[in-house]
Design a protein around this motif. Sequence first.
Motif, PDB file in Angstrom:
ATOM      1  N   LEU A 274       0.823  -1.204   0.000  1.00  0.00           N
ATOM      2  CA  LEU A 274       0.000   0.000   0.000  1.00  0.00           C
ATOM      3  C   LEU A 274       0.860   1.259   0.000  1.00  0.00           C
ATOM      4  O   LEU A 274       0.525   2.253  -0.648  1.00  0.00           O
ATOM      5  CB  LEU A 274      -0.940  -0.007   1.212  1.00  0.00           C
ATOM      6  CG  LEU A 274      -2.067  -1.040   1.162  1.00  0.00           C
ATOM      7  CD1 LEU A 274      -2.754  -1.166   2.513  1.00  0.00           C
ATOM      8  CD2 LEU A 274      -3.084  -0.671   0.086  1.00  0.00           C
ATOM      9  N   ARG A 275       1.974   1.222   0.735  1.00  0.00           N
ATOM     10  CA  ARG A 275       2.883   2.378   0.740  1.00  0.00           C
ATOM     11  C   ARG A 275       3.420   2.658  -0.653  1.00  0.00           C
ATOM     12  O   ARG A 275       3.410   3.810  -1.126  1.00  0.00           O
ATOM     13  CB  ARG A 275       4.045   2.136   1.700  1.00  0.00           C
ATOM     14  CG  ARG A 275       5.007   3.317   1.809  1.00  0.00           C
ATOM     15  CD  ARG A 275       6.377   2.899   2.301  1.00  0.00           C
ATOM     16  NE  ARG A 275       7.070   2.046   1.322  1.00  0.00           N
ATOM     17  CZ  ARG A 275       8.305   1.572   1.501  1.00  0.00           C
ATOM     18  NH1 ARG A 275       8.957   1.832   2.616  1.00  0.00           N
ATOM     19  NH2 ARG A 275       8.867   0.812   0.575  1.00  0.00           N
ATOM     20  N   ASN A 276       3.898   1.625  -1.317  1.00  0.00           N
ATOM     21  CA  ASN A 276       4.480   1.811  -2.649  1.00  0.00           C
ATOM     22  C   ASN A 276       3.445   2.322  -3.650  1.00  0.00           C
ATOM     23  O   ASN A 276       3.742   3.157  -4.505  1.00  0.00           O
ATOM     24  CB  ASN A 276       5.103   0.503  -3.130  1.00  0.00           C
ATOM     25  CG  ASN A 276       6.281   0.068  -2.270  1.00  0.00           C
ATOM     26  OD1 ASN A 276       6.853   0.882  -1.536  1.00  0.00           O
ATOM     27  ND2 ASN A 276       6.636  -1.205  -2.328  1.00  0.00           N
ATOM     28  N   GLN A 277       2.236   1.802  -3.533  1.00  0.00           N
ATOM     29  CA  GLN A 277       1.144   2.257  -4.388  1.00  0.00           C
ATOM     30  C   GLN A 277       0.855   3.740  -4.138  1.00  0.00           C
ATOM     31  O   GLN A 277       0.668   4.529  -5.071  1.00  0.00           O
ATOM     32  CB  GLN A 277      -0.088   1.404  -4.096  1.00  0.00           C
ATOM     33  CG  GLN A 277      -1.289   1.663  -4.969  1.00  0.00           C
ATOM     34  CD  GLN A 277      -2.448   0.754  -4.547  1.00  0.00           C
ATOM     35  OE1 GLN A 277      -3.171   1.061  -3.584  1.00  0.00           O
ATOM     36  NE2 GLN A 277      -2.619  -0.354  -5.228  1.00  0.00           N
ATOM     37  N   LYS A 278       0.818   4.120  -2.868  1.00  0.00           N
ATOM     38  CA  LYS A 278       0.545   5.515  -2.515  1.00  0.00           C
ATOM     39  C   LYS A 278       1.659   6.432  -2.990  1.00  0.00           C
ATOM     40  O   LYS A 278       1.395   7.520  -3.547  1.00  0.00           O
ATOM     41  CB  LYS A 278       0.365   5.635  -0.997  1.00  0.00           C
ATOM     42  CG  LYS A 278       0.113   7.053  -0.489  1.00  0.00           C
ATOM     43  CD  LYS A 278      -1.203   7.613  -0.979  1.00  0.00           C
ATOM     44  CE  LYS A 278      -2.373   6.852  -0.427  1.00  0.00           C
ATOM     45  NZ  LYS A 278      -3.661   7.482  -0.820  1.00  0.00           N
ATOM     46  N   LEU A 279       2.916   6.021  -2.815  1.00  0.00           N
ATOM     47  CA  LEU A 279       4.035   6.858  -3.235  1.00  0.00           C
ATOM     48  C   LEU A 279       4.073   7.044  -4.749  1.00  0.00           C
ATOM     49  O   LEU A 279       4.392   8.130  -5.242  1.00  0.00           O
ATOM     50  CB  LEU A 279       5.355   6.255  -2.745  1.00  0.00           C
ATOM     51  CG  LEU A 279       5.670   6.468  -1.260  1.00  0.00           C
ATOM     52  CD1 LEU A 279       6.881   5.645  -0.849  1.00  0.00           C
ATOM     53  CD2 LEU A 279       5.902   7.952  -0.960  1.00  0.00           C
ATOM     54  N   GLU A 280       3.738   5.998  -5.481  1.00  0.00           N
ATOM     55  CA  GLU A 280       3.702   6.124  -6.938  1.00  0.00           C
ATOM     56  C   GLU A 280       2.717   7.218  -7.359  1.00  0.00           C
ATOM     57  O   GLU A 280       3.010   8.032  -8.259  1.00  0.00           O
ATOM     58  CB  GLU A 280       3.308   4.775  -7.559  1.00  0.00           C
ATOM     59  CG  GLU A 280       3.249   4.786  -9.075  1.00  0.00           C
ATOM     60  CD  GLU A 280       2.826   3.442  -9.644  1.00  0.00           C
ATOM     61  OE1 GLU A 280       2.515   3.392 -10.859  1.00  0.00           O
ATOM     62  OE2 GLU A 280       2.787   2.445  -8.894  1.00  0.00           O
TER      63      GLU A 280
END
Length: 408
Positions: free
Chosen positions: A360-366
Motif C-alpha cells: 500500500l505504501r508503494n502504491q501511494k508513493l507512486e
Amino acid sequence: MQTNLADFIRNTPDGAEADAILRKCVHCGFCTATCPTYQLLGDELDGPRGRIYLIKQMVEGTPVTRSTQTHLDRCLTCRNCESTCPSGVQYGRLVEIGRKLTEQKVPRPLGQRVLRRVLASFVPNEALFTPAMRLGQHVRPLLPKKLRDKVPARQRQLEWPASKHTRKMLMLAGCVQPSMMPNVNTATARVLDALGIETIVAPNAGCCGAIRLHLGYHDDALDDIRANIDAWWPYVEEGVEAIVMNASGCGATVKEYAHLLRDDPAYAERARRIVELTRDIAEILPEFEEPLTALTRRRAVHTVAFHPPCTLQHGQQIRGKVEHLLGELGIEVRLPADSHLCCGSAGTYSLTQPTLSYALRNQKLERLHAQEPQIIVSANVGCIAHLQSGTSTPVVHWIELVEHMLAG
C-alpha cells in the motif's frame, strides 16, 4: 441484516452495540470498492462486507477460528468504508468488538503473542521508546534497511515559544512523536504563539490509547485514556479553549473517549467534555486564515502533494481544510489519484502485516510522485514516517510548512 445474538453476548454493552450496527448493514457492497485490503487481495473476507459477516457469525455463537482472526487482523481500520457506506454502518466500532472477541476465543501463535505484547508495552511508553529511538538515530547508518525504515533521521529541534498569552490551548504531545518528529509539536506551538495562543503540554498525559486498543489490549487502553483525562482535567477546569491534536490518529481516538468510557460512571461525563474540546489543528487554523495570511510569506516551497491520513478524512471526517488553508497561503496543493485510500501505516500495521503495508505504501508513493511535488505533506506521524521510508522526496507535517512560512 437480521441478527440473533448468542447467550454469551446478549444483554451486554458490546452485544447491544454489535446488534445495532449489524442491523444497519444491507450488504450492498459499496464498501468493497474503497477497501484497500480488498483491492489488493480480492477476497470477500478481506473486505468490510465479509468481515461484517464473520463478526455476525461470531456474535451468533458460531465457533471462532484462526482464519476469522487473520481476516480481522488484516483490516487497517482505515474506516474508508464508513465514508462510503450509505447506511451509516459504524464499522470501526464493530471490528473492535470482533477483535476483542477473537482475542478471548482464539489463542495466538507464540511469535504473534510476543510481538504484540512487546509493541503494546514498548511503543506507548515514552520512558522506554524515547531512549531507544535516540540510540537508533545515533547508529542509524549502521542499521539494516528494514529497521532503518522505522527510525527517522534526527531533527534539528526548533525552539519552543517562550511567550505567555491569555488564550491557552492544551496539546497532546503523543508517545512517539516527541522523539521521532519533535518539530511537529514545536511548529504547532510556534504557529499558535504567532496567533496569540499559548500551547500547554500536560506533563502526565501520554499515549492516546490507540496502540493498545488496536492490538487488543482493551483494558490497558482504557487505563491510558483515564490517565490522560486525569492529566488534562485541571487545565479543563481552568478554562483552556481546546485540546489540540496534530497527529490525526491520536485525534480520532481521543474523539472516541466518550464512547469508550460510556459505561464508566467515574469518567463518562469527563470523557464527554474532553471530546467536546478536542480539535485537530486543521479545524483550528482555518478560523485564523486572515491573520495567518498576514503573518506568513511564500518561500522556496510552492508545490506539495498532500496525503490526507485515513484518521483525518475518514476517522474525523475532516476534508478539504488543509488543502484550502495551504492554498490561501500561496501553496499549490495536489491530491494524488485515489487520495481516499490508506498508505498502509495504520499504527503498528507495518510491523504486524508488513507485506500488505508496504504494498500500500508503494502504491501511494507512486501516485504522490506522479504529482511532481517539491515535498509531500501529511497530518499524522505514522503516515509521515511510513511514506518517508520509501522515498527521497521530503515528507513532513503540513504544520511544519506553515511554521516555515512565518515571516518572523
